[in-house]
Design a protein around this motif. Structure first.
Motif, PDB file in Angstrom:
ATOM      1  N   SER A 105      12.657  32.930  90.819  1.00 10.69           N
ATOM      2  CA  SER A 105      12.372  32.183  89.590  1.00 10.69           C
ATOM      3  C   SER A 105      13.088  30.837  89.617  1.00 10.69           C
ATOM      4  O   SER A 105      14.178  30.703  90.181  1.00 10.69           O
ATOM      5  CB  SER A 105      12.805  32.978  88.359  1.00 10.69           C
ATOM      6  N   GLU A 106      12.428  29.860  88.997  1.00 12.35           N
ATOM      7  CA  GLU A 106      12.966  28.501  88.927  1.00 12.35           C
ATOM      8  C   GLU A 106      12.692  27.936  87.539  1.00 12.35           C
ATOM      9  O   GLU A 106      11.566  28.026  87.035  1.00 12.35           O
ATOM     10  CB  GLU A 106      12.326  27.607  89.990  1.00 12.35           C
ATOM     11  N   ARG A 107      13.719  27.377  86.934  1.00  8.52           N
ATOM     12  CA  ARG A 107      13.600  26.779  85.609  1.00  8.52           C
ATOM     13  C   ARG A 107      13.348  25.286  85.768  1.00  8.52           C
ATOM     14  O   ARG A 107      14.174  24.560  86.318  1.00  8.52           O
ATOM     15  CB  ARG A 107      14.883  27.008  84.808  1.00  8.52           C
ATOM     16  N   LYS A 108      12.188  24.823  85.283  1.00 10.91           N
ATOM     17  CA  LYS A 108      11.824  23.424  85.437  1.00 10.91           C
ATOM     18  C   LYS A 108      11.012  22.977  84.237  1.00 10.91           C
ATOM     19  O   LYS A 108      10.017  23.612  83.887  1.00 10.91           O
ATOM     20  CB  LYS A 108      11.011  23.217  86.727  1.00 10.91           C
ATOM     21  N   ASN A 109      11.478  21.880  83.614  1.00 14.71           N
ATOM     22  CA  ASN A 109      10.790  21.313  82.441  1.00 14.71           C
ATOM     23  C   ASN A 109      10.589  22.369  81.348  1.00 14.71           C
ATOM     24  O   ASN A 109       9.489  22.540  80.808  1.00 14.71           O
ATOM     25  CB  ASN A 109       9.448  20.696  82.847  1.00 14.71           C
ATOM     26  N   TRP A 110      11.678  23.085  81.039  1.00  9.28           N
ATOM     27  CA  TRP A 110      11.667  24.115  79.999  1.00  9.28           C
ATOM     28  C   TRP A 110      10.611  25.185  80.263  1.00  9.28           C
ATOM     29  O   TRP A 110      10.062  25.787  79.361  1.00  9.28           O
ATOM     30  CB  TRP A 110      11.421  23.495  78.619  1.00  9.28           C
ATOM     31  N   GLU A 111      10.338  25.404  81.543  1.00 12.14           N
ATOM     32  CA  GLU A 111       9.335  26.394  81.930  1.00 12.14           C
ATOM     33  C   GLU A 111       9.831  27.147  83.148  1.00 12.14           C
ATOM     34  O   GLU A 111      10.387  26.548  84.077  1.00 12.14           O
ATOM     35  CB  GLU A 111       8.003  25.701  82.226  1.00 12.14           C
ATOM     36  N   THR A 112       9.657  28.453  83.156  1.00 15.71           N
ATOM     37  CA  THR A 112      10.104  29.290  84.259  1.00 15.71           C
ATOM     38  C   THR A 112       8.935  29.580  85.183  1.00 15.71           C
ATOM     39  O   THR A 112       7.897  30.107  84.740  1.00 15.71           O
ATOM     40  CB  THR A 112      10.697  30.604  83.747  1.00 15.71           C
ATOM     41  N   ARG A 113       9.097  29.219  86.443  1.00 13.04           N
ATOM     42  CA  ARG A 113       8.063  29.470  87.449  1.00 13.04           C
ATOM     43  C   ARG A 113       8.572  30.523  88.421  1.00 13.04           C
ATOM     44  O   ARG A 113       9.702  30.446  88.895  1.00 13.04           O
ATOM     45  CB  ARG A 113       7.707  28.185  88.187  1.00 13.04           C
ATOM     46  N   VAL A 114       7.705  31.469  88.736  1.00 16.28           N
ATOM     47  CA  VAL A 114       8.091  32.603  89.579  1.00 16.28           C
ATOM     48  C   VAL A 114       7.211  32.614  90.817  1.00 16.28           C
ATOM     49  O   VAL A 114       5.977  32.487  90.722  1.00 16.28           O
ATOM     50  CB  VAL A 114       7.967  33.934  88.816  1.00 16.28           C
TER      51      VAL A 114
END
Length: 330
Positions: A105-114
């Motif tokens: 998981s990565e937190r980017k631009n107030w959004e979590t991408r998995v």
């Protein structure tokens, strides 16, 4: 990927040098100039990779390893992936005897991408759902996060592609029949330039040690430059290029009409509007306006103020009725 992407990329490059208003000879000259600029940039990039060391942002063994292997452009892309991998978090999803699956998981631009990373134990190979390694050819940040978790300090050779390395041009390229493919008339141009650049750099360093060495090198280079100019302008230059002593001129090709339908037939009114001829709507004719219309010229009009006045007949019954209502007037 569409089949026209390669052509569109070439068009975007050559549009910087060529336009549709160029003649045939201008096109050939500008085309050769564009290729020369492209090759010059490639030579400069090869010189930078050979004699300049890349600056590493992260003091990690893997980052230093790729700085010595990758070209400058690909190393910057890899370093960005390595920096972004520090913000990734791994979570074990499933594990069995053959493979291990992680959720990265990565937190980017107030959004979590998995993303999903699969590690196969038998082949010792890791793959990611983002497919960046399959598409670009460098390891993605998700797999680098797995390497950091397993404390892998150096990149395995299976993940380092030769086409992104500094030594990518050192080998020979062969076709299906085993014949060597030559990129240009002089395939060793880049190697020769790199060798001579290194030799010249060593000579300059040795000459800077004393004043006599600088003067000797300067005089030698001047005489060598004159000899090279004579060699370049000599009679053998025409033999190498294959051109004759007589100058041949090439003219532009004749312009021909493109295939397709003929021009649209235009009417008289449209032609008159293009030529700026007046059109009078009341009579439907062209070439005049209301004042110059023949119909108005044939109709008698009342005299203007500038014309001579006509005598008025006071015995008209109209004036008798007017006198009876308003009285006599002068």
């Amino acid at each position: 990927m569409s089949s026209s992407q390669r052509a569109e990329c070439s068009h975007g490059f050559f549009k910087q040098y060529i336009s549709r208003r160029n003649s045939l000879m201008d096109f050939i000259i500008r085309f050769e100039r564009a290729l020369s600029h492209q090759r010059q940039k490639e030579l400069v990039a090869d010189h930078v990779d050979a004699f300049e060391a890349a600056q590493c942002i992260l003091p990690m063994p893997m980052n230093k390893q790729m700085a010595t292997l990758y070209t400058r452009t690909m190393f910057k892309k890899f370093e960005q992936e390595l920096i972004q991998s520090t913000a990734c978090f791994l979570e074990l999803k499933t594990e069995d005897a053959s493979k291990v699956v992680f959720n990265v998981s990565e937190r980017k631009n107030w959004e979590t991408r998995v993303a999903e990373v699969v590690y196969v134990k038998d082949s010792d190979h890791a793959s990611c759902s983002c497919k960046r390694f399959e598409f670009v050819g460098i390891i993605c940040k998700h797999i680098l996060a797995l390497f950091r978790r397993d404390q892998i300090e150096y990149m395995p050779d299976k993940y380092i592609l030769k086409r992104w390395k500094k030594t990518a041009k050192s080998g020979l390229v062969s076709d299906a029949n085993g014949n060597e493919i030559k990129d240009s008339a002089d395939p060793g141009l880049l190697i020769k330039r790199s060798t001579m650049s290194r030799l010249a750099s060593d000579v300059v360093d040795d000459a800077l040690m004393c004043e006599e060495g600088c003067e000797l090198l300067s005089e030698t280079l001047k005489s060598l430059r004159v000899k090279l100019k004579l060699l370049k302008d000599g009679p053998s230059n025409n033999e190498v290029g294959g051109s004759s002593s007589q100058t041949q001129y090439m003219k532009d090709p004749k312009r021909v009409r493109c295939n397709g339908g003929s021009k649209r037939v235009t009417g008289a009114k449209e032609k008159a509007m293009k030529r700026g001829i007046r059109h009078f709507r009341e009579c439907g004719h062209i070439g005049h306006d209301r004042r110059q219309c023949p119909r108005n010229l044939n109709t008698p009009t009342s005299p203007s103020n500038n014309d001579e006045s006509t005598p008025i007949d006071l015995s008209d019954p109209f004036f008798d009725e007017f006198y009876s209502m308003h009285g006599p007037t002068q």
